[in-house]
Design a protein around this motif. Structure first.
Motif, short mmCIF file in Angstrom:
data_model
loop_
_atom_site.label_atom_id
_atom_site.label_comp_id
_atom_site.label_asym_id
_atom_site.label_seq_id
_atom_site.Cartn_x
_atom_site.Cartn_y
_atom_site.Cartn_z
N THR A 121 0.83 -1.21 0.00
CA THR A 121 0.00 0.00 0.00
C THR A 121 0.87 1.26 0.00
O THR A 121 1.66 1.46 0.92
CB THR A 121 -0.92 0.03 1.23
N VAL A 123 1.88 5.31 0.32
CA VAL A 123 1.61 6.29 1.37
C VAL A 123 1.57 7.69 0.76
O VAL A 123 2.47 8.06 -0.01
CB VAL A 123 2.70 6.26 2.46
N HIS A 167 8.53 1.53 1.75
CA HIS A 167 7.25 2.16 1.44
C HIS A 167 7.34 2.95 0.15
O HIS A 167 8.35 3.58 -0.15
CB HIS A 167 6.85 3.10 2.59
N ASP A 205 -2.56 4.69 1.94
CA ASP A 205 -2.51 5.15 3.32
C ASP A 205 -2.31 6.66 3.34
O ASP A 205 -1.51 7.20 2.56
CB ASP A 205 -1.36 4.48 4.08
N VAL A 235 -9.02 4.47 0.94
CA VAL A 235 -8.00 4.71 1.96
C VAL A 235 -7.96 3.50 2.89
O VAL A 235 -9.00 3.09 3.43
CB VAL A 235 -8.28 5.99 2.76
N ARG A 236 -6.77 2.92 3.07
CA ARG A 236 -6.62 1.77 3.96
C ARG A 236 -6.51 2.20 5.41
O ARG A 236 -7.21 1.70 6.28
CB ARG A 236 -5.39 0.94 3.56
N ARG A 237 -5.58 3.15 5.68
CA ARG A 237 -5.37 3.65 7.03
C ARG A 237 -5.16 5.15 7.01
O ARG A 237 -4.61 5.69 6.06
CB ARG A 237 -4.14 2.98 7.67
N LEU A 238 -5.60 5.81 8.08
CA LEU A 238 -5.40 7.25 8.25
C LEU A 238 -4.57 7.48 9.51
O LEU A 238 -4.92 6.98 10.58
CB LEU A 238 -6.76 7.96 8.38
N VAL A 364 -11.96 2.61 7.83
CA VAL A 364 -10.68 3.33 7.81
C VAL A 364 -10.13 3.39 9.24
O VAL A 364 -10.44 4.32 9.99
CB VAL A 364 -10.83 4.75 7.24
N THR A 366 -8.02 4.53 12.15
CA THR A 366 -7.38 5.82 12.32
C THR A 366 -6.42 5.80 13.50
O THR A 366 -6.77 5.31 14.58
CB THR A 366 -8.46 6.92 12.52
N TRP A 432 2.70 1.74 12.54
CA TRP A 432 1.27 1.74 12.23
C TRP A 432 1.01 1.40 10.77
O TRP A 432 0.06 0.68 10.45
CB TRP A 432 0.67 3.11 12.57
N LEU A 433 1.84 1.92 9.86
CA LEU A 433 1.64 1.64 8.45
C LEU A 433 1.98 0.21 8.09
O LEU A 433 1.46 -0.34 7.10
CB LEU A 433 2.48 2.59 7.60
#
Length: 434
Positions: A121, A123, A167, A205, A235-238, A364, A366, A432-433
Motif C-alpha cells: 500500500t 503512502v 514504502h 494510506d 483509503v486503507r489507514r489514516l 478506515v 485511524t 502503524w503503516l
C-alpha cells in the motif's frame, strides 16, 4: 498607549511557523495524462500539466508532477497583497512560474522507490499550514533555523525514513498554504486517484500532519463543498500527527504574543491569521483585514485556519496574564487591540463539529499521534494544559467521530514542529503503516 516591547517582538516574529499549526529553477517537461509510468489514466477531470524529474527536483525527491482539476468550484483563493503567502523556492517553478496558483492545481511528489518499493500500500503525506511538501517531509531544515521546531534542523525527514523501509511514498503540495480544507480535501482525493492509476492499487494510506489532518479526515468523511466528490472508499489507514481532531484555540488564547509575528507595524512578516481586526504598534492604531481570521473588508486569506477552531476555555481557561486577553478571546475593544472573538470565527466556518458529526468510516482505521513537549523555539508555547506547543494533547488524541481507532500514542519528547521528523514519531508511523 505605549510601544510594543522590542524583546518580545524579536522572538515572536517566528510564531506562526508553529502552525505547520511551515531552489533551483528547473525546466518543465510537459507530458500527457497517459504517461508511460502509469498503469491507467487518471480520472478525466484531472490533467497532467508538467513533470519534473532527475536533475531538476531537489530535497531527495525523484519526481514532481503538476496536475489541474477542471471541476467547476475550484478558484484562486485570496493571498495577502504583500506576498507573504505566495509560493516560493522550487514550488514557483513546479507551479509553472505562478506564485498564486488556483486551488484546483496541485503538486504530486514521488520519493525514490515510488514504483518499486516492497510495501503493497503506497503512502500519501499531507503537510500542514504555511508549509510545503519539501520542508515538511524531505528537508526540515530547508527554511533555516527554527523552521523545524529545534535549534538544529535535520536535512531528511519522514519521506526518506519510510522510503528506506520499502514504502512507496508520495506527498501532495497545495496551491494555497492556508487554504480552504474542503477544497484541499478534494485535492487529497485527486492525489489518491492519481497514485491508484499509477500503481494499479485499490487503496492508499494517508498521513496528515497538523492542518493536513483536516483535509485527510474531511476526504474520508465525505465532508465536502456542494460541488465536491464523495469519498471513493480508497483509503486503507489514516494517520494524524498533531492534528487538531478536537480543534484548537491558540491564536485567540495567546493573541497578543501571536500578533507580533504578523502585524507589519510591529515588524511581523509571518504568513498566519490574526485574531484581531485592529492593533496598536508603536502608538499607531491600524486595521489589517488582509490578515483577519474571518472574512473582513472583502478579504478572506486564511479560511483553513478558522476551520480548525474550537473553544478550549471551558477545559483549560484563558491566559489571563496576556494583554487584552478577555477581548481577544471573547470579542470587543481592548487597550491595544480589537476583535470579534473566537466564537464569531467558529460561527464563520469551523469544520470541527461537522467532521465529528460526519465521522470517519469504520473501514478506515485511524491512528492518532500527539507531541508532548511544549518547547517550540521562537514562539509563546501553549501552556494552559499538556500540549505540543500549539495543539493540546487531548485534541490531537480526540477520537470523537472516529469509528475504528487503530492506535494512539504520545511522543513526550517531540513538539508540534518535530512530529514530521522526530525519530520516535517516524518509528511509530512506520509501525502503524506496517
Amino acid at each position: 498607549m505605549t510601544e510594543a516591547p522590542s524583546a518580545g517582538r524579536r522572538w515572536l516574529l517566528r510564531a506562526a511557523r508553529a502552525m505547520a499549526v511551515v531552489g533551483i529553477v528547473a525546466a518543465a517537461v510537459t507530458t500527457a495524462p497517459g504517461d508511460a509510468s502509469a498503469t491507467a489514466a487518471p480520472p478525466p477531470y484531472l490533467t497532467l500539466e508538467a513533470s519534473y524529474g532527475a536533475g531538476t527536483v531537489t530535497n531527495g525527491w525523484e519526481r514532481v508532477e503538476r496536475y489541474a482539476d477542471g471541476t467547476d468550484g475550484f478558484r484562486t483563493e485570496g493571498f495577502p497583497a504583500d506576498g507573504r503567502g505566495d509560493q516560493d523556492g522550487t514550488r514557483v517553478t513546479y507551479f509553472g512560474g505562478v506564485s498564486r496558483p488556483s486551488s484546483g492545481r496541485f503538486l504530486l511528489y514521488a520519493a525514490p522507490g515510488w514504483n518499486s518499493g516492497s510495501r503493497t500500500t503506497p503512502v500519501l503525506l499531507v503537510h500542514g499550514a504555511n508549509d510545503t511538501a519539501d520542508r515538511a517531509w524531505a528537508n526540515p531544515g530547508e527554511s533555516g533555523g527554527y523552521g523545524c521546531g529545534a535549534a538544529s534542523c535535520p536535512s531528511t525527514g519522514l519521506m526518506q525514513f519510510l522510503a528506506a523501509r520499502g514504502h512507496r511514498v508520495f506527498a501532495v503540495g497545495f496551491a494555497h498554504k492556508q487554504g480552504d480544507n474542503l477544497m484541499q480535501a478534494q485535492i487529497v482525493g485527486d492525489a489518491v486517484a492519481v497514485i491508484k492509476a499509477k500503481l494499479g492499487v485499490d487503496a492508499v494510506d494517508l498521513v496528515g500532519w497538523s492542518k493536513g489532518e483536516m483535509s485527510t479526515r474531511a476526504y474520508v468523511s465525505s465532508v465536502r463543498p456542494s460541488w465536491g466528490r464523495a469519498y471513493a472508499g480508497d483509503v486503507r489507514r489514516l494517520v494524524t500527527l498533531g492534528g487538531p481532531n478536537g480543534g484548537y484555540d491558540y491564536p485567540y488564547a495567546h493573541g497578543w504574543a501571536h500578533d507580533f509575528s504578523i502585524w507589519p507595524e510591529c515588524g511581523g512578516t509571518v504568513n498566519a491569521p490574526s485574531p484581531h481586526s485592529h492593533m496598536t504598534c508603536y502608538g499607531l492604531y491600524t486595521a489589517h483585514p488582509e490578515y483577519a481570521m474571518t472574512p473582513s473588508g472583502g478579504q478572506d486569506n486564511y479560511p483553513g485556519q478558522r476551520q480548525m477552531l474550537a473553544r478550549w476555555d471551558g477545559q483549560y481557561g484563558v491566559d489571563g496574564a496576556a494583554q487584552d486577553w478577555y477581548t481577544t478571546y471573547y470579542g470587543g475593544q481592548g487597550f491595544f487591540t480589537a476583535g470579534s472573538g473566537i466564537q464569531a470565527a467558529i460561527d464563520a466556518g469551523s469544520l470541527i463539529a461537522p467532521l465529528h458529526r460526519a465521522g470517519v468510516p469504520a473501514s478506515v482505521p485511524t491512528y492518532l499521534l500527539a507531541g508532548g513537549s511544549a518547547d517550540v523555539l521562537g514562539i509563546f508555547n501553549e501552556n494552559r494544559g499538556p500540549s505540543d506547543g500549539v495543539v493540546f494533547v487531548s485534541s490531537a488524541l480526540d477520537t470523537t467521530g472516529i469509528a475504528t481507532v487503530g492506535g494512539k500514542a504520545t511522543i513526550t519528547t517531540a513538539n508540534h514542529l518535530e512530529l514530521g521528523w522526530h525519530a520516535s514519531a517516524a518509528a511509530q508511523v512506520a509501525a502503524w503503516l506496517s
